[in-house]
Design an enzyme around this catalytic site. Structure first.
Site, PDB file in Angstrom:
ATOM      1  N   ASN A   7       1.158   5.326 -10.710  1.00  0.00           N
ATOM      2  CA  ASN A   7       1.541   4.245 -11.610  1.00  0.00           C
ATOM      3  C   ASN A   7       2.532   4.768 -12.645  1.00  0.00           C
ATOM      4  OD1 ASN A   7       1.459   2.071 -13.644  1.00  0.00           O
ATOM      5  ND2 ASN A   7      -0.166   1.279 -12.322  1.00  0.00           N
ATOM      6  N   ALA A  21       3.564   9.700  -8.716  1.00  0.00           N
ATOM      7  CA  ALA A  21       2.584   9.059  -9.600  1.00  0.00           C
ATOM      8  C   ALA A  21       2.137   7.730  -9.006  1.00  0.00           C
ATOM      9  CB  ALA A  21       3.184   8.821 -10.982  1.00  0.00           C
ATOM     10  N   LYS A  53      -0.598  -6.875  -0.905  1.00  0.00           N
ATOM     11  CA  LYS A  53      -0.825  -5.415  -1.019  1.00  0.00           C
ATOM     12  C   LYS A  53      -1.613  -4.911   0.192  1.00  0.00           C
ATOM     13  CE  LYS A  53      -2.263  -1.748  -4.171  1.00  0.00           C
ATOM     14  NZ  LYS A  53      -1.068  -0.915  -3.831  1.00  0.00           N
ATOM     15  N   HIS A  61      -4.920  -7.115  -7.204  1.00  0.00           N
ATOM     16  CA  HIS A  61      -3.491  -7.175  -6.885  1.00  0.00           C
ATOM     17  C   HIS A  61      -3.194  -8.412  -6.046  1.00  0.00           C
ATOM     18  CE1 HIS A  61      -3.638  -2.927  -8.050  1.00  0.00           C
ATOM     19  NE2 HIS A  61      -2.346  -3.045  -8.303  1.00  0.00           N
ATOM     20  N   THR A  90       2.120   4.305  -2.562  1.00  0.00           N
ATOM     21  CA  THR A  90       0.693   4.652  -2.587  1.00  0.00           C
ATOM     22  C   THR A  90       0.106   4.531  -1.180  1.00  0.00           C
ATOM     23  OG1 THR A  90       0.080   2.372  -3.097  1.00  0.00           O
ATOM     24  CG2 THR A  90       0.404   3.852  -4.982  1.00  0.00           C
ATOM     25  N   GLY A 122       6.762   6.586  -5.716  1.00  0.00           N
ATOM     26  CA  GLY A 122       5.801   5.637  -6.284  1.00  0.00           C
ATOM     27  C   GLY A 122       4.928   5.010  -5.220  1.00  0.00           C
TER      28      GLY A 122
END
Ligand SMILES: NC(=O)C1=CN([C@@H]2O[C@H](COP(=O)(O)OP(=O)(O)OC[C@H]3O[C@@H](n4cnc5c(N)ncnc54)[C@H](OP(=O)(O)O)[C@@H]3O)[C@@H](O)[C@H]2O)C=CC1
Ligand SMILES: O=C(O)C1=N[C@H](C(=O)O)C[C@H](O)C1
Length: 245
Positions: free
Chosen positions: A101, A99, A137, A133, A77, A75
């Protein structure tokens, strides 16, 4: 019962994953791992590993998964193209769900964005994407926004390199017709908001998803780890897990 290794134990998502995997009757938290601990020992004896950590840790995670033949849910990113290529290479030998999300809502947003782009196009409609966000982040645009842009690029015959404009400043002149605007907002404790806007003269369509709990992503990732059991090697995403393909 799927025995899980949760990586990034002390992280925001690590904590949510432990809660979601404990609550799911199909999974149990067999092992956890955090910075500095022995990775191969952590992979020993589990049915799947779930990685929501940081992009430059993924290569070590892939090596450990390959060595122990463990299916992976990724997950994390913010990967570089080289790091993404390593995930694709590993998926020739291992089943991997990767993925941006894991929420059902965002995967519906992906589907709706594709349909809206097919119907509205980018002749009359100007396309803009925003994401917001929390202040911690570290990657921008979000992985989810990058996936939305990929979908929009595919459907409008545009490219990320040539047609996506990140924010706008100064004497920018009139908007180039095929441009897709991408705008990142950061602040407070926002879990994750994404909007795709199609703006024309006289009307505007906005597709928005707002996540208010990290359990949304975590329970999707746990579902993906259970779905992976017995799968052939390959690169899968959440649309595969949800049966949306
Ligand atoms: N696909 C999806 O649905 C979602 C994806 N994400 C992504 O998940 C990732 C994690 O997000 P979040 O939980 O908020 O981040 P946090 O910073 O809260 O957590 C990251 C975790 O990874 C650990 N970590 C960092 N570097 C290493 C390393 N080199 N080796 C081992 N462990 C390491 C951290 O440990 P330490 O603190 O000790 O450094 C921490 O436990 C991000 O990439 C985010 O974008 C988030 C939500 C949903
Ligand atoms: O870092 C986060 O928090 C999130 N990251 C993912 C992304 O980059 O798209 C998904 C979610 O929006 C939360």
């Amino acid at each position: 019962m799927t025995k899980l290794l949760i990586l990034g134990r002390s992280g925001r998502m690590g904590q949510a994953l432990i809660e979601a995997a404990t609550a799911d009757s199909g999974s149990e938290v067999a092992k956890t791992h955090d910075h500095g601990e022995n990775l191969i020992n952590a992979f020993d004896g589990v049915d799947a590993a779930i990685d929501f950590t940081v992009h430059n840790f993924t290569e070590s995670v892939l090596d450990a998964a390959l060595e122990t033949n463990t299916p992976l849910v990724i997950g994390t990113t913010g990967h570089t193209d080289e790091e993404k290529a390593k995930i694709i290479e590993a998926s020739k030998k291992l089943p991997i769900v990767f993925a941006a999300n894991y929420s059902i809502g965002v995967n519906t947003l992906f589907y709706l964005t594709q349909k809206a782009a097919q119907i509205l196009g980018n002749d009359r409609f100007d396309i803009e994407v925003t994401e917001m966000h929390h202040k911690h982040k570290i990657d921008s645009p979000s992985g989810t926004a990058r996936r939305l842009l990929e979908i929009l690029n595919e459907e409008t015959n545009t490219s990320y390199e040539d047609d996506v404009a990140h924010g706008r400043v100064g004497n920018i002149g009139p908007r180039p017709p095929k441009e897709i605007g991408m705008h990142t907002l950061r602040g407070g404790d926002v879990v994750g908001d994404h909007t795709v806007m199609f703006a024309a003269d006289g009307e505007r369509v906005e597709l928005t998803h707002k996540a208010s709990s990290r359990l949304t992503f975590a329970s999707g990732a746990v579902r993906a780890s259970i779905w992976l059991q017995g799968r052939a090697p390959g690169l899968y995403d959440m649309q595969d897990v949800l049966g949306l393909k």
